[in-house]
Design a protein around this motif. Structure first.
Motif, PDB file in Angstrom:
ATOM      1  N   UNK A 136       0.828  -1.206   0.000  1.00 56.80           N
ATOM      2  CA  UNK A 136       0.000   0.000   0.000  1.00 56.80           C
ATOM      3  C   UNK A 136       0.861   1.255   0.000  1.00 56.80           C
ATOM      4  N   UNK A 137       1.977   1.192   0.716  1.00 59.92           N
ATOM      5  CA  UNK A 137       2.870   2.357   0.757  1.00 59.92           C
ATOM      6  C   UNK A 137       3.391   2.675  -0.644  1.00 59.92           C
ATOM      7  N   UNK A 138       3.736   1.621  -1.386  1.00 64.93           N
ATOM      8  CA  UNK A 138       4.196   1.849  -2.759  1.00 64.93           C
ATOM      9  C   UNK A 138       3.109   2.514  -3.591  1.00 64.93           C
ATOM     10  N   UNK A 139       1.897   2.049  -3.423  1.00 64.46           N
ATOM     11  CA  UNK A 139       0.785   2.594  -4.220  1.00 64.46           C
ATOM     12  C   UNK A 139       0.544   4.058  -3.878  1.00 64.46           C
ATOM     13  N   UNK A 140       0.601   4.370  -2.577  1.00 59.37           N
ATOM     14  CA  UNK A 140       0.430   5.769  -2.174  1.00 59.37           C
ATOM     15  C   UNK A 140       1.512   6.641  -2.788  1.00 59.37           C
ATOM     16  N   UNK A 141       2.722   6.114  -2.811  1.00 55.12           N
ATOM     17  CA  UNK A 141       3.838   6.873  -3.369  1.00 55.12           C
ATOM     18  C   UNK A 141       3.594   7.211  -4.836  1.00 55.12           C
ATOM     19  N   UNK A 142       3.066   6.257  -5.576  1.00 54.50           N
ATOM     20  CA  UNK A 142       2.798   6.482  -6.994  1.00 54.50           C
ATOM     21  C   UNK A 142       1.851   7.672  -7.174  1.00 54.50           C
ATOM     22  N   UNK A 143       0.759   7.637  -6.425  1.00 57.00           N
ATOM     23  CA  UNK A 143      -0.220   8.715  -6.576  1.00 57.00           C
ATOM     24  C   UNK A 143       0.337  10.039  -6.055  1.00 57.00           C
ATOM     25  N   UNK A 144       1.061   9.988  -4.944  1.00 57.33           N
ATOM     26  CA  UNK A 144       1.666  11.214  -4.392  1.00 57.33           C
ATOM     27  C   UNK A 144       2.625  11.838  -5.406  1.00 57.33           C
ATOM     28  N   UNK A 145       3.439  11.017  -6.022  1.00 54.21           N
ATOM     29  CA  UNK A 145       4.425  11.527  -6.974  1.00 54.21           C
ATOM     30  C   UNK A 145       3.754  12.172  -8.176  1.00 54.21           C
ATOM     31  N   UNK A 146       2.734  11.489  -8.690  1.00 56.96           N
ATOM     32  CA  UNK A 146       2.030  12.040  -9.857  1.00 56.96           C
ATOM     33  C   UNK A 146       1.414  13.386  -9.495  1.00 56.96           C
ATOM     34  N   UNK A 147       0.848  13.440  -8.310  1.00 55.18           N
ATOM     35  CA  UNK A 147       0.227  14.688  -7.860  1.00 55.18           C
ATOM     36  C   UNK A 147       1.290  15.775  -7.676  1.00 55.18           C
ATOM     37  N   UNK A 148       2.380  15.415  -7.021  1.00 57.24           N
ATOM     38  CA  UNK A 148       3.457  16.377  -6.756  1.00 57.24           C
ATOM     39  C   UNK A 148       3.975  16.982  -8.064  1.00 57.24           C
ATOM     40  N   UNK A 149       4.158  16.129  -9.073  1.00 57.86           N
ATOM     41  CA  UNK A 149       4.743  16.614 -10.325  1.00 57.86           C
ATOM     42  C   UNK A 149       3.685  17.145 -11.282  1.00 57.86           C
TER      43      UNK A 149
END
Ligand code: PLP
Ligand code: PLP
Lengths: 506, 506
Positions: free
Chosen positions: B482-495
């Motif tokens: 789940x942490x990996x999945x959150x990271x994916x969405x966070x990164x897309x949002x951040x960039x």
């Protein structure tokens, strides 16, 4: 049952970080699998298939291995029951040893675990492939450049040549298929060429009936004259000649076809000229032997397997063509999920659409590392040494009693010969005698395999009315020597001299 | 100039026995290329192609490397400029990490450096291939057994299926070629299927015009009804339907076609049924998810890439068929130099003539070692974890503002979604708006690649009128969380959150 929680990967394997790979290295070092096996070790510890099935302990369980000892045993068992192709006395195929540089390249490539269909996932692989292809295009004699691609083997490289030739003839076939064609397209290849030409022909829809075997001379060489006749005959029969395969180093005799003569015919008749240099192409790296390839620069395409004579790790195989852009044109379908055109880098480096594969290994890297680390001088010396060893072997076969060359006049490193046991010597060579000689090579081979001292190939050649003979070949690593050649003949003699006439009758 | 004398191999490489391989292991351990890269390391250190050409120092010289430092630098450079596909945040393709057991298997296979065309050169490889194929034939639902072969990739596996179907329809094609046929043979496949079906179709002489794209539903699933209509229509046009490709896990949406419905049609109409399970086939190893393959046992053939979801090392790809003997019949030519029938062992283990390749890697060994060492429980848990991570990701995409699923209802581990930057939110979705959204994914991807934090794929789907969207996929190793999945969405949002409307207009 293993536990997978919070991203911590379960690891039932009782090894910590990197230790399993260290174990692999230890096995490889102990067995000297990078071409440093001592001559007196056995080449194979032969087991029959059903026995090996048991020895390998094929059962797969829900639980997996429970201890280090178990894992070690699984790995060691696989190696123990494999043939030592890296052994100096493995001559069974057109490939063999690899050196430490080659294996290092292969291991790096495996560890990278990526494809080279797009630049974004395999940047170094794409770039090194460009570099190697650029170099090889020049060495094979295309001064105006060309294009190429690494393939999973020479058979598939040869298929590329047929597909490109067909596309050049009529690009509509890509859409319509072969059924839309009125008269069959015909492929010409010498009766000595590799069977992959036939396999490619029926896979690609041409059909075996449309592969015309062109007669070769006594040495196995296809000449322009025989080809010209075959082409005319096919035209008279209402067929459409379009493609000629010439061979640079035939699989059995090692013959180099006469490329200039063949190029003349292809030019006159408007045919695609392919050179299957899978086996003999390595000579372009040797000043001494490259003249064997004279005229290859007039070909439309060439295939070459560095994993054969050059001893690059399996697989390392390339298809080259002088027609820039044609590989892409003939093979592209433009999948949008992979070859998006709105990427931010130069998408001409996304070379995957010129391939028939989707995922594709970066085999060029292994060859590039060999060239780069060894330097071209070492490569050249090794190739020359392979030819010298074969020359010596040929002279010894001529000199030694009981040995007989199938053909004189070495071209590649192939030396084909019979061993005639004392019991068969001095007899009139009747058909019955030849039938007995036919059984000698398989018998000696069986004994050699069971003892494990030497692995060498044999075959008949029915087209030229030849019974089973040995085919010795030399590759460039481990560098073959006169001592190695003497050993081959000594071993065959040792295991063959007591063969009685009775055991050859049936 | 190096010296080669008396069988002593020149070694310009300033390393002694085994040290170069130790160096490779050191690099691999340092970089943790067996799936143990820390999350916060970068996935890629992107360089543009022309820049990389210089950085790799492609020049090849006559002399080679002169010092250890030089050799080390060459190897390290290749790794440095490669994408870390083993990184937990490499989601760009349907393959990715490998674990230490997988890499150990790959390294052993490379060190063995042999083919498996004949038992005599690859005994352990032949036997393990038999074993894996036996197991997989059962798991895919053929209770009466079957046959199979490992191939260099799923594209070639899919070609095998077409060749076998053609041979079953009319074995004469092998001889006559396709030109002898009166009406074109037609291939049916969903509009969502992999492009390798098209590539196979023109390579093998069927032609792109004879590949009929069958409509899929909203989820990307091909149903029997649509197929039935397409087949009837082709018959009405005077063409000859003979082959249907169904997909188990489509490349973009991850859809599983309805195999039972398709099998019904194939039975009624007398068509070969192939299932391209290259991506989604791994579910047969999971009790929880194997029902996705319901009906696959009614197929004539199946292809599956263990190098994708299962994370076997590249390449590991198999073709399976329920028709025993047909692979051999369709592909054999009986080369006498390789497949001599007078060998002393059971030559039914010389399986090479059922292959279109001559030399062929023993890729089965890698998979067999994974099964054997890990045990099937670990494999199953990893697959289940990949599905769970995707399920979680899907729910997060639904929950989070600015993210939007392209399709609801997860089948495989593919999650397709758009990220809508704040500047585009709350607007009417005009064609112009969609065109702006189309540019968002490539822009975010560029930023992510240049920062190196995450690699994820995107693509449009013109057939379903969909502009560029992200395709997230999970494979089974490194086990996604789940942490990996959150990271994916966070990164897309951040960039992506600061993307302005201007930068989307053109
Ligand atoms: C002359 C020739 N061409 C092509 C091939 C096929 O190469 P591969 O085994 O890589 O398919 C061979 C294999 O021995 C060969 O000798
Ligand atoms: C559904 C499907 N089939 C076939 C393939 C082709 O496999 P390969 O890349 O091994 O040729 C792919 C590759 O992504 C795929 O997704």
């Amino acid at each position: 049952v293993p536990v997978i929680e919070n991203g911590v990967n379960s690891d039932t394997v009782p090894y910590s970080d990197g230790e399993l790979l260290q174990k692999v290295l230890d096995i490889v070092k102990k067995e000297k699998l990078y071409g440093k096996i001592e001559d007196d070790k056995s080449v194979v510890d032969f087991k029959h298939p059903e026995e090996l099935r048991k020895l390998l302990d094929l059962t797969m369980c829900r639980e997996g291995c429970q201890s280090r000892a178990e894992v070690d045993e699984v790995l060691e068992r696989v190696v123990r029951h494999s043939v030592r192709t890296q052994h100096p006395h493995f001559y069974n195929q057109l490939y063999g040893g690899i050196d430490e540089v080659g294996l290092a390249g292969a291991w790096i490539l495996e560890a990278l675990n990526t494809n080279q269909h797009t630049y974004e996932v395999g940047p170094a692989l794409v770039i090194t492939e460009f570099c190697v292809i650029e170099q090889m295009v020049k060495l094979f004699g295309w001064t105006d450049g060309g294009d190429g691609i690494f393939c999973p083997g020479g058979s598939i490289a040869n298929m590329y040549s047929m597909v490109l030739a067909r596309h050049k003839l009529n690009p509509a076939f890509k859409r319509t298929g072969m059924t839309a064609n009125d008269s069959p397209l015909v492929i010409f290849t010498s009766d000595q060429s590799h069977y992959s030409i036939s396999k490619g022909a029926f896979w690609l829809g041409f059909g075996l009936d449309n592969v015309v075997p062109v007669a070769s001379d006594d040495q196995g060489i296809m000449h322009g004259a025989a080809l010209r006749d075959a082409v005319r005959k096919a035209r008279e029969e209402g067929k459409k000649p379009f493609y000629v395969n010439a061979t640079a180093g035939t699989t059995v005799f090692g013959a180099y076809d006469n490329f200039n003569e063949i190029a003349d015919v292809c030019k006159e008749e408007g045919l695609w000229m392919h050179v299957d240099a899978c086996w003999g192409g390595a000579v372009v790296l040797s000043t001494k032997h490259k003249s064997l390839m004279d005229g290859s620069g007039r070909a439309d395409s060439i295939s070459w397997n560095p994993h054969k004579m050059l001893c690059a790790p399996l697989q390392c195989s390339m298809f080259l063509t002088k027609h820039r852009g044609l590989l892409h044109e003939a093979n592209c379908v433009g999948a949008t999920y992979l070859f998006q055109q709105d990427k931010f880098y130069d998408v001409s480096y996304d070379t995957g659409d010129k391939s028939i594969q989707c995922g594709r290994k970066g085999d060029a890297l292994k060859l590039w590392l060999m060239f780069k680390i060894h330097g071209m001088d070492v490569i050249e010396l090794r190739i020359n040494a392979a030819f010298e060893a074969s020359k010596y072997l040929e002279s010894e076969v001529k000199r030694r009693e009981g040995f007989e060359l199938v053909r004189e006049g070495l071209q590649c490193t192939n030396v084909c010969f019979w061993y005639i046991p004392p019991a068969l010597r001095g007899h009139t060579r009747t058909p019955q005698w030849w039938q007995m000689l036919h059984k000698v090579a398989p018998l000696i081979k069986e004994r050699l395999v069971l003892e494990g001292t030497l692995l060498i190939g044999y075959q008949p050649m029915t087209g030229k009315n030849l019974v089973n003979f040995f085919r010795m070949i030399n590759t460039s690593f481990p560098v073959p020597t006169q001592a190695h050649m003497n050993f081959v003949l000594d071993e065959i003699e040792r295991r063959g001299q007591d063969i009685e006439v009775q055991s050859l009758e049936s």
